[in-house]
Motif scaffolding. Structure first.
Motif, PDB file in Angstrom:
ATOM      1  N   GLN A  26      76.898  22.482 -61.024  1.00  0.00           N
ATOM      2  CA  GLN A  26      75.882  21.650 -60.522  1.00  0.00           C
ATOM      3  C   GLN A  26      75.722  21.234 -59.082  1.00  0.00           C
ATOM      4  N   GLU A  45      71.816  14.613 -53.141  1.00  0.00           N
ATOM      5  CA  GLU A  45      71.179  15.389 -54.112  1.00  0.00           C
ATOM      6  C   GLU A  45      71.532  15.265 -55.723  1.00  0.00           C
ATOM      7  N   TYR A  80      69.909  13.006 -58.781  1.00  0.00           N
ATOM      8  CA  TYR A  80      69.712  13.948 -60.099  1.00  0.00           C
ATOM      9  C   TYR A  80      70.309  12.893 -61.153  1.00  0.00           C
TER      10      TYR A  80
END
Length: 164
Positions: free
Chosen positions: A89, A100, A104
């Motif tokens: 990821q 980022e 998430y």
């Protein structure tokens, strides 16, 4: 039910043994490090320390996300938090951008406590994770200048405000 998985015993090897491992040397070269099989160097030692910090970072991240997950029901399945998934990821989906990844994680209701903890003191938890998870990239960056004194160590990271 608690399931414990022990993996990646990178912490158990000596620096001297690192360069005897062709896979280690290949990973180091993948980061642009001048590491040769069987040869000791400051670059090899720095990359070995960075590999340990990198592994620790993903273990720490997985531990925080799973231990602080707030599941609505016992049957609720939280998103995957194993090392491989988190590394994929961060690397492939979020292009090594911890901010980022934070967004998430914040979007997942089950991780609100984890995000809140890592956000404390102006995000010192995220900064610590950034330093750990991307230690190999940092070594490669300073390695081009042969300035390995700029590489973080586990001891220096213990002085992070996150631990206060």
């Amino acid at each position: 039910r608690l399931k414990i998985k022990l993996a990646d015993f990178g912490f158990s090897g000596s620096f001297e043994e690192s360069t005897l491992d062709p896979a280690f040397c290949s990973r180091a070269r993948g980061f642009g490090m001048n590491v040769r099989e069987g040869e000791q160097s400051a670059a090899a030692n720095a990359f070995a320390m960075a590999e340990d910090l990198h592994a620790l970072g993903f273990v720490f991240l997985g531990l925080i996300l799973t231990s602080l997950a707030e599941t609505p029901t016992p049957e609720y399945k939280i998103p995957e938090t194993d090392d491989d998934t988190l590394q994929r990821q961060l690397g492939e989906i979020f292009n090594n951008d911890m901010d980022e990844f934070r967004d998430y994680a914040d979007a997942e209701d089950v991780w609100s406590s984890a995000v809140k903890l890592l956000d404390q003191q102006n995000g010192t938890g995220w900064e610590l994770l950034r330093t750990l998870c991307f230690a190999r990239e940092r070594v490669a960056e300073v390695g081009s200048k042969d300035d390995y004194l700029q590489v973080p160590t586990a001891r220096s990271l213990l002085s992070s405000p996150f631990f206060n």
